[in-house]
Scaffold this active site. Structure first.
Site, PDB file in Angstrom:
ATOM      1  N   ASP A 188       0.666  -1.078   0.066  1.00  0.00           N
ATOM      2  CA  ASP A 188      -0.086   0.143  -0.071  1.00  0.00           C
ATOM      3  C   ASP A 188       0.715   1.252  -0.129  1.00  0.00           C
ATOM      4  O   ASP A 188       0.314   2.281  -0.077  1.00  0.00           O
ATOM      5  CB  ASP A 188      -0.906  -0.129   1.063  1.00  0.00           C
ATOM      6  CG  ASP A 188      -0.232   0.024   2.479  1.00  0.00           C
ATOM      7  OD1 ASP A 188       0.881  -0.976   2.709  1.00  0.00           O
ATOM      8  OD2 ASP A 188      -0.639   0.304   3.535  1.00  0.00           O
ATOM      9  N   HIS A 213       8.486  -5.137  12.660  1.00  0.00           N
ATOM     10  CA  HIS A 213       8.799  -3.694  12.791  1.00  0.00           C
ATOM     11  C   HIS A 213       9.362  -3.291  14.237  1.00  0.00           C
ATOM     12  O   HIS A 213       8.667  -3.304  15.256  1.00  0.00           O
ATOM     13  CB  HIS A 213       7.737  -2.616  12.247  1.00  0.00           C
ATOM     14  CG  HIS A 213       7.403  -2.575  11.043  1.00  0.00           C
ATOM     15  ND1 HIS A 213       6.770  -3.459  10.219  1.00  0.00           N
ATOM     16  CD2 HIS A 213       7.756  -1.520  10.027  1.00  0.00           C
ATOM     17  CE1 HIS A 213       6.760  -3.280   9.006  1.00  0.00           C
ATOM     18  NE2 HIS A 213       7.204  -1.878   8.704  1.00  0.00           N
ATOM     19  N   GLU A 215      12.503   1.598  15.084  1.00  0.00           N
ATOM     20  CA  GLU A 215      12.364   2.775  13.661  1.00  0.00           C
ATOM     21  C   GLU A 215      11.984   3.909  14.431  1.00  0.00           C
ATOM     22  O   GLU A 215      12.782   4.840  14.864  1.00  0.00           O
ATOM     23  CB  GLU A 215      11.339   2.427  12.997  1.00  0.00           C
ATOM     24  CG  GLU A 215      11.181   3.299  11.662  1.00  0.00           C
ATOM     25  CD  GLU A 215       9.888   3.067  10.956  1.00  0.00           C
ATOM     26  OE1 GLU A 215       9.759   3.722   9.977  1.00  0.00           O
ATOM     27  OE2 GLU A 215       9.057   2.278  11.203  1.00  0.00           O
ATOM     28  N   ASP A 244      10.874   0.578   1.756  1.00  0.00           N
ATOM     29  CA  ASP A 244       9.793   0.549   2.558  1.00  0.00           C
ATOM     30  C   ASP A 244       8.522   1.104   1.837  1.00  0.00           C
ATOM     31  O   ASP A 244       7.627   0.158   1.561  1.00  0.00           O
ATOM     32  CB  ASP A 244      10.104   1.809   3.577  1.00  0.00           C
ATOM     33  CG  ASP A 244       9.467   1.638   4.802  1.00  0.00           C
ATOM     34  OD1 ASP A 244       8.471   0.660   5.010  1.00  0.00           O
ATOM     35  OD2 ASP A 244       9.403   2.612   5.684  1.00  0.00           O
TER      36      ASP A 244
END
Length: 400
Positions: A61, A245, A248, A337
């Site tokens: 997306d 994840h 970050e 990413d």
């Protein structure tokens, strides 16, 4: 035969293993790993584009074509913030400006628009097919593309419908390329929601039909990975792969929990591991316990330089921790990413590192083999792509 510059896919620290004439290992020498090759110059951007690449961290997306968004928005009646007259360039600029704004609210708003137009089987299949074609055009030979099924059920699709539609698109794209690229799905659960176990079971159900692994994503602060322990324990019992994840937007505690509580195979980003590394005034480097563990265990870091600059995890490409982590021989990989939001590609990411650090084809090959070794494909398939595609591809471009 072992590649003379690579031992288990990584640079060798002994001059005796280098072929005659390639160069001398020197203290503080040129290149990412301290070795100097007098015959190989910094590659051009075109050479970087032609080099085979492996991609582990790419959001479906986050990589739509602006023209596709315009057409899908018209189909579903979604109102866009720009490009309303069919101007794809204007819409693309809006995405880039919103992502570069420094505002997390504006950055996250960009995904409201891409997700909104990905609510039907036809839309998902189209987006997935175009993703494959765009990656292939960029020289990517292997990709793991992730998305959260729970974000694509607003129009009544089931989780299974979503995965099937994406897989249909991937299959069509791969067929159109003549099989030049291998693509696998990673199914993501949102860490602020409570459907991770359901998504984990979905991933396992599709494990032999195109899904290679599982992930959690979303805001790290306030939503630690340990909230989803039941999903991770289930995946471990099923001998299934997953990345998280971590490291970050949040620091070392997020990384520690992802590894020591949840058992992650890889770290999505992991850039904040730099917080556990101290560089002295004399240039000496000291690794903390967690950083040493990550390096010792060869835990892959899915680094996304352009995205990290946008989100403030790094001040610039030139100051990105990827350089020090590479010099210290962490298992570093290079990724995109969100290609739309960051206006990037694998060529752009690698070219930015070449410009910032003087990396050479050998360094880019090292990143690529790191990624391929760290993929969630079965070992024999990883080895085939490394030996029959990546190494010959770089050799054809002049890598030593």
């Amino acid at each position: 035969m072992v590649d003379p510059l690579l031992l288990d896919g990584e640079p060798v620290a002994g001059a005796e293993l280098l072929p005659d004439g390639v160069g001398d290992l020197v203290e503080g020498g040129e290149g990412a790993h301290g070795w100097k090759d007098r015959r190989v110059s910094t590659p051009s951007r075109d050479l970087v584009r032609r080099a085979p690449k492996a991609l582990l961290h790419d959001h479906l997306d986050g990589g739509l074509r602006p023209q596709t968004i315009i057409e899908l928005a018209a189909d579903c009646g979604h109102e866009l913030p720009a490009g309303t007259e069919g101007d794809a360039e204007a819409l693309g600029r809006w995405f880039a400006e919103a992502a570069d704004s420094g505002s997390l609210v504006r950055y996250l708003e960009t995904f409201d628009h891409t997700v909104a137009v990905m609510q039907t089987e036809a839309a998902l299949t189209r987006v997935a097919k175009e993703c494959v074609l765009d990656l292939d055009d960029d020289g990517v030979v292997y990709a793991e593309v992730r998305y959260a099924p729970e974000q694509h059920v607003e129009a009544g699709l089931s989780f299974d419908d979503v995965v099937a539609a994406v897989q249909a698109g991937f299959d069509a794209g791969v067929a159109e390329t003549g099989g030049r690229i291998v693509v696998r799905q990673l199914l993501t659960a949102m860490r602020h929601q409570a459907r991770s176990r359901e998504v984990a079971e979905l991933a396992v159900a599709w494990r032999d039909r195109g899904v290679a692994g599982f992930d959690i994503a979303g805001a790290e602060a306030g939503f630690p990975p340990t909230r989803h322990l039941d999903a991770f324990e289930y995946l471990q019992r099923e001998n299934f792969h997953f990345t998280i994840h971590a490291g970050e937007a949040f620091g070392l505690p997020s990384i520690w929990e992802a590894l020591q509580w949840c058992g992650a195979d890889r770290l999505g980003h992991g850039v904040r591991i730099i917080d556990d590394i101290t560089v002295g005034d004399d240039g000496s480097v000291t690794l903390g316990r967690l950083a040493a563990y990550v390096r010792d265990k060869r835990i892959p870091l899915e680094m996304c330089p352009a995205s990290n600059v946008q989100t403030g995890a790094a001040d610039s490409i030139a100051e990105h921790p990827i350089r020090l982590l590479t010099e210290l021989r962490f298992r570093v990989t290079v990724n995109t990413d969100n290609r739309l939001m960051s206006g990037t590609s694998m060529t752009d990411e690698m070219w930015s590192l070449v410009q910032a650090f003087g990396y050479r084809l050998e360094d880019l090959r090292w990143f690529t083999i790191n990624a391929m070794k760290s993929s969630f494909l079965p070992f024999d398939e990883r080895l085939r792509i490394i030996d029959s595609i990546i190494k010959p591809g770089y050799a054809a471009l002049g890598a030593r």
